[in-house]
Scaffold this motif. Structure first.
Motif, short mmCIF file in Angstrom:
data_model
loop_
_atom_site.label_atom_id
_atom_site.label_comp_id
_atom_site.label_asym_id
_atom_site.label_seq_id
_atom_site.Cartn_x
_atom_site.Cartn_y
_atom_site.Cartn_z
N MET A 1 32.41 8.40 -35.04
CA MET A 1 32.67 9.01 -36.34
C MET A 1 31.43 9.68 -36.91
O MET A 1 31.54 10.64 -37.64
CB MET A 1 33.19 7.94 -37.31
N ALA A 2 30.26 9.17 -36.55
CA ALA A 2 29.03 9.76 -37.08
C ALA A 2 28.88 11.20 -36.58
O ALA A 2 28.44 12.06 -37.34
CB ALA A 2 27.83 8.93 -36.67
N LEU A 3 29.25 11.44 -35.33
CA LEU A 3 29.17 12.81 -34.81
C LEU A 3 30.19 13.71 -35.50
O LEU A 3 29.91 14.87 -35.78
CB LEU A 3 29.38 12.82 -33.30
N VAL A 4 31.35 13.18 -35.80
CA VAL A 4 32.37 13.97 -36.47
C VAL A 4 31.89 14.37 -37.87
O VAL A 4 32.12 15.49 -38.32
CB VAL A 4 33.70 13.18 -36.56
N ARG A 5 31.17 13.48 -38.54
CA ARG A 5 30.64 13.80 -39.86
C ARG A 5 29.61 14.93 -39.83
O ARG A 5 29.40 15.61 -40.82
CB ARG A 5 30.02 12.55 -40.51
N LEU A 6 28.98 15.13 -38.69
CA LEU A 6 28.00 16.21 -38.57
C LEU A 6 28.66 17.58 -38.72
O LEU A 6 28.00 18.56 -39.09
CB LEU A 6 27.28 16.13 -37.23
N TYR A 7 29.96 17.67 -38.47
CA TYR A 7 30.67 18.93 -38.61
C TYR A 7 30.71 19.40 -40.06
O TYR A 7 30.96 20.56 -40.34
CB TYR A 7 32.09 18.84 -38.04
N GLU A 8 30.47 18.49 -41.01
CA GLU A 8 30.42 18.87 -42.42
C GLU A 8 29.11 19.60 -42.74
O GLU A 8 29.04 20.33 -43.72
CB GLU A 8 30.54 17.64 -43.31
N ILE A 9 28.09 19.39 -41.92
CA ILE A 9 26.77 19.94 -42.18
C ILE A 9 26.44 21.09 -41.24
O ILE A 9 25.87 22.10 -41.66
CB ILE A 9 25.69 18.84 -42.03
N TYR A 10 26.77 20.94 -39.95
CA TYR A 10 26.36 21.89 -38.92
C TYR A 10 27.55 22.63 -38.34
O TYR A 10 28.68 22.15 -38.37
CB TYR A 10 25.62 21.17 -37.79
N ASP A 11 27.27 23.77 -37.78
CA ASP A 11 28.26 24.59 -37.10
C ASP A 11 28.67 23.93 -35.79
O ASP A 11 27.87 23.24 -35.15
CB ASP A 11 27.63 25.97 -36.84
N ARG A 12 29.89 24.17 -35.37
CA ARG A 12 30.40 23.57 -34.13
C ARG A 12 29.52 23.93 -32.92
O ARG A 12 29.21 23.08 -32.09
CB ARG A 12 31.84 24.03 -33.89
N ASP A 13 29.12 25.19 -32.82
CA ASP A 13 28.28 25.62 -31.69
C ASP A 13 26.94 24.89 -31.69
O ASP A 13 26.42 24.55 -30.63
CB ASP A 13 28.06 27.13 -31.72
N GLU A 14 26.35 24.68 -32.86
CA GLU A 14 25.09 23.96 -32.94
C GLU A 14 25.24 22.53 -32.44
O GLU A 14 24.39 22.02 -31.71
CB GLU A 14 24.58 23.92 -34.38
N ILE A 15 26.33 21.90 -32.83
CA ILE A 15 26.58 20.52 -32.40
C ILE A 15 26.80 20.46 -30.90
O ILE A 15 26.28 19.58 -30.22
CB ILE A 15 27.77 19.91 -33.17
N GLU A 16 27.54 21.42 -30.36
CA GLU A 16 27.77 21.45 -28.92
C GLU A 16 26.46 21.62 -28.15
O GLU A 16 26.21 20.92 -27.17
CB GLU A 16 28.74 22.59 -28.56
N ARG A 17 25.60 22.54 -28.61
CA ARG A 17 24.30 22.74 -27.96
C ARG A 17 23.44 21.49 -28.06
O ARG A 17 22.76 21.12 -27.10
CB ARG A 17 23.58 23.95 -28.56
#
Length: 71
Positions: A1-17
């Protein structure tokens, strides 16, 4: 769930990279991904399976030891 919460702050592509980078450095943890995103680390050089070859006069190498075993 912590990674899912990152989507509120960062762009999907940034998280994937960031996830790909964490996997490539051998640390696929939430803390690593968060740190990579927080510090803006975009590209970490690819890890090689073999360390670089060092040439120095004090390094004897396999040939030296193969000959020492024969003597």
């Amino acid at each position: 769930m912590a990674l899912v919460r990152l989507y509120e702050i960062y762009d999907r592509d940034e998280i994937e990279r960031a996830c790909e980078t964490a996997i490539s450095i051998g640390s696929p943890t939430r803390a690593s991904v968060t740190s990579i995103l927080k510090h803006g680390i975009k590209n970490i050089p690819e890890l090689t399976s073999q360390p670089p070859v060092v040439s120095h006069e004090n390094i004897r190498g396999a040939t030296y030891y193969a000959n020492a075993a024969v003597n």
